[in-house]
Design a protein around this motif. Structure first.
Motif, PDB file in Angstrom:
ATOM      1  N   ASP A  83      -9.917   5.189  -7.376  1.00 42.17           N
ATOM      2  CA  ASP A  83      -9.999   6.641  -7.575  1.00 42.17           C
ATOM      3  C   ASP A  83      -9.452   7.443  -6.400  1.00 42.17           C
ATOM      4  N   ALA A  84      -9.067   6.753  -5.340  1.00 39.84           N
ATOM      5  CA  ALA A  84      -8.551   7.440  -4.158  1.00 39.84           C
ATOM      6  C   ALA A  84      -7.070   7.762  -4.340  1.00 39.84           C
ATOM      7  N   PRO A  85      -6.564   8.746  -3.606  1.00 38.19           N
ATOM      8  CA  PRO A  85      -5.125   9.029  -3.653  1.00 38.19           C
ATOM      9  C   PRO A  85      -4.340   7.816  -3.134  1.00 38.19           C
ATOM     10  N   ALA A  86      -3.069   7.730  -3.500  1.00 38.34           N
ATOM     11  CA  ALA A  86      -2.233   6.569  -3.173  1.00 38.34           C
ATOM     12  C   ALA A  86      -2.284   6.217  -1.687  1.00 38.34           C
ATOM     13  N   LYS A  87      -2.087   7.179  -0.808  1.00 36.29           N
ATOM     14  CA  LYS A  87      -2.070   6.892   0.629  1.00 36.29           C
ATOM     15  C   LYS A  87      -3.396   6.315   1.105  1.00 36.29           C
ATOM     16  N   ALA A  88      -4.495   6.774   0.530  1.00 37.27           N
ATOM     17  CA  ALA A  88      -5.812   6.278   0.920  1.00 37.27           C
ATOM     18  C   ALA A  88      -6.055   4.864   0.406  1.00 37.27           C
ATOM     19  N   ARG A  89      -5.305   4.448  -0.599  1.00 36.30           N
ATOM     20  CA  ARG A  89      -5.457   3.092  -1.151  1.00 36.30           C
ATOM     21  C   ARG A  89      -4.621   2.062  -0.395  1.00 36.30           C
ATOM     22  N   LEU A  90      -3.693   2.513   0.431  1.00 32.27           N
ATOM     23  CA  LEU A  90      -2.789   1.581   1.104  1.00 32.27           C
ATOM     24  C   LEU A  90      -3.534   0.521   1.910  1.00 32.27           C
ATOM     25  N   ARG A  91      -4.424   0.933   2.755  1.00 37.30           N
ATOM     26  CA  ARG A  91      -5.139  -0.059   3.581  1.00 37.30           C
ATOM     27  C   ARG A  91      -6.013  -0.980   2.732  1.00 37.30           C
ATOM     28  N   PRO A  92      -6.818  -0.458   1.795  1.00 36.69           N
ATOM     29  CA  PRO A  92      -7.610  -1.385   0.962  1.00 36.69           C
ATOM     30  C   PRO A  92      -6.744  -2.367   0.165  1.00 36.69           C
ATOM     31  N   VAL A  93      -5.602  -1.917  -0.315  1.00 38.65           N
ATOM     32  CA  VAL A  93      -4.706  -2.824  -1.037  1.00 38.65           C
ATOM     33  C   VAL A  93      -4.172  -3.889  -0.079  1.00 38.65           C
ATOM     34  N   ALA A  94      -3.766  -3.475   1.111  1.00 43.17           N
ATOM     35  CA  ALA A  94      -3.259  -4.428   2.103  1.00 43.17           C
ATOM     36  C   ALA A  94      -4.343  -5.432   2.487  1.00 43.17           C
ATOM     37  N   ARG A  96      -6.877  -6.404   0.640  1.00 40.55           N
ATOM     38  CA  ARG A  96      -7.091  -7.321  -0.486  1.00 40.55           C
ATOM     39  C   ARG A  96      -5.941  -8.317  -0.609  1.00 40.55           C
ATOM     40  N   TYR A  97      -4.741  -7.849  -0.356  1.00 44.01           N
ATOM     41  CA  TYR A  97      -3.585  -8.750  -0.386  1.00 44.01           C
ATOM     42  C   TYR A  97      -3.807  -9.901   0.608  1.00 44.01           C
ATOM     43  N   LEU A  98      -4.111  -9.556   1.846  1.00 40.69           N
ATOM     44  CA  LEU A  98      -4.281 -10.567   2.883  1.00 40.69           C
ATOM     45  C   LEU A  98      -5.501 -11.445   2.622  1.00 40.69           C
ATOM     46  N   ALA A  99      -6.564 -10.867   2.082  1.00 45.43           N
ATOM     47  CA  ALA A  99      -7.748 -11.666   1.746  1.00 45.43           C
ATOM     48  C   ALA A  99      -7.423 -12.685   0.654  1.00 45.43           C
ATOM     49  N   PHE A 100      -6.675 -12.265  -0.350  1.00 42.88           N
ATOM     50  CA  PHE A 100      -6.295 -13.188  -1.417  1.00 42.88           C
ATOM     51  C   PHE A 100      -5.496 -14.356  -0.837  1.00 42.88           C
ATOM     52  N   ARG A 146      10.399   0.802  -1.169  1.00 44.48           N
ATOM     53  CA  ARG A 146       9.274   0.822  -0.235  1.00 44.48           C
ATOM     54  C   ARG A 146       8.244  -0.248  -0.603  1.00 44.48           C
ATOM     55  N   ALA A 147       8.033  -0.452  -1.902  1.00 42.98           N
ATOM     56  CA  ALA A 147       7.084  -1.483  -2.343  1.00 42.98           C
ATOM     57  C   ALA A 147       7.579  -2.874  -1.944  1.00 42.98           C
ATOM     58  N   GLU A 148       8.867  -3.121  -2.085  1.00 44.76           N
ATOM     59  CA  GLU A 148       9.416  -4.422  -1.666  1.00 44.76           C
ATOM     60  C   GLU A 148       9.261  -4.618  -0.156  1.00 44.76           C
ATOM     61  N   THR A 149       9.435  -3.546   0.591  1.00 47.83           N
ATOM     62  CA  THR A 149       9.288  -3.623   2.046  1.00 47.83           C
ATOM     63  C   THR A 149       7.831  -3.867   2.425  1.00 47.83           C
ATOM     64  N   LEU A 150       6.919  -3.173   1.746  1.00 52.05           N
ATOM     65  CA  LEU A 150       5.491  -3.399   1.973  1.00 52.05           C
ATOM     66  C   LEU A 150       5.124  -4.836   1.632  1.00 52.05           C
ATOM     67  N   TRP A 151       5.584  -5.298   0.480  1.00 47.25           N
ATOM     68  CA  TRP A 151       5.312  -6.669   0.048  1.00 47.25           C
ATOM     69  C   TRP A 151       5.846  -7.649   1.088  1.00 47.25           C
ATOM     70  N   SER A 152       7.059  -7.428   1.573  1.00 49.10           N
ATOM     71  CA  SER A 152       7.655  -8.317   2.576  1.00 49.10           C
ATOM     72  C   SER A 152       6.809  -8.347   3.846  1.00 49.10           C
ATOM     73  N   ALA A 153       6.364  -7.175   4.283  1.00 46.37           N
ATOM     74  CA  ALA A 153       5.548  -7.103   5.495  1.00 46.37           C
ATOM     75  C   ALA A 153       4.213  -7.829   5.292  1.00 46.37           C
ATOM     76  N   LEU A 154       3.576  -7.600   4.160  1.00 49.76           N
ATOM     77  CA  LEU A 154       2.299  -8.265   3.889  1.00 49.76           C
ATOM     78  C   LEU A 154       2.477  -9.771   3.757  1.00 49.76           C
ATOM     79  N   HIS A 155       3.537 -10.181   3.076  1.00 50.99           N
ATOM     80  CA  HIS A 155       3.794 -11.616   2.942  1.00 50.99           C
ATOM     81  C   HIS A 155       4.033 -12.242   4.317  1.00 50.99           C
ATOM     82  N   GLY A 156       4.796 -11.556   5.145  1.00 54.35           N
ATOM     83  CA  GLY A 156       5.028 -12.059   6.493  1.00 54.35           C
ATOM     84  C   GLY A 156       3.737 -12.193   7.276  1.00 54.35           C
ATOM     85  N   LEU A 157       2.889 -11.174   7.222  1.00 56.17           N
ATOM     86  CA  LEU A 157       1.600 -11.242   7.912  1.00 56.17           C
ATOM     87  C   LEU A 157       0.746 -12.391   7.376  1.00 56.17           C
TER      88      LEU A 157
END
Length: 183
Positions: A83-94, A96-100, A146-157
């Motif tokens: 329910d949060a705006p997109a920018k506020a969801r960035l960190r929780p999504v990141a 969850r990505y890393l936790a998965f 931007r999504a591909e770049t975010l995905w690449s950064a998260l995958h790298g981390l």
């Protein structure tokens, strides 16, 4: 639409058992340990039964594990502060990505690093992959580059952390830098 028959339900349950067993073996012993013979022994099915569900053998089983992983991955990402705006969801999504990636390393490997025929960035991308990617795109305003770049950064981390290449205990700091970069 007719409800599934008992035979169809039994076939689906067998297929689910095969996929679950492959995932469990890979999480404990790695993907090299996942063979049709070992799966057949683990779930007390004959090898022909496994080939009946997955004619291309181990490759089809790994693909099924990856597709199932993408379904669960998309659900996890979409559930991050929905329910949060997109920018506020960035960190929780990141997070969850890393936790998965951390909690299900073999599934993550099947999804992103293993050799499969799963096509990204094509017209015929499987729905499960699209939904996971869309969850990332949603936090960067739907911009696919931007999504591909975010995905690449998260995958790298995720990958560097998995292999012990990053300083321990600094994930939160790295996420803060990532969020600031995309914010």
């Amino acid at each position: 639409m007719k409800p599934p028959t008992k035979a169809q339900l039994a076939r689906a349950a067998r297929r689910d058992r095969i996929v679950a067993a492959a995932r469990e073996i890979a999480e404990v012993d790695g993907w090299d340990a996942v063979t049709v013979r070992r799966l057949a022994d683990a779930i007390a099915f004959s090898q022909p039964v496994l080939y009946g569900h997955f004619p291309d053998g181990r490759d089809g089983i790994v693909r099924a594990v990856a597709l199932d992983g993408f379904t669960r991955f998309a659900t996890a990402l979409a559930g991050a502060a929905p329910d949060a705006p997109a920018k506020a969801r960035l960190r929780p999504v990141a997070e969850r990505y890393l936790a998965f990636a951390r909690e299900q390393p073999a599934v993550y490997e099947a999804m992103f690093s293993g050799p499969t025929d799963l096509a990204f960035a094509t017209a015929d991308v499987p729905q499960q992959l699209r939904e996971a990617f869309d969850a990332l795109a949603a936090v960067v305003g739907g911009d696919e580059t931007r999504a591909e770049t975010l995905w690449s950064a998260l995958h790298g981390l995720a990958d560097l952390a998995r292999h012990g290449r990053l300083r321990p205990g600094r994930e939160s700091d790295r996420l803060a830098v990532l969020v600031q970069s995309f914010g």
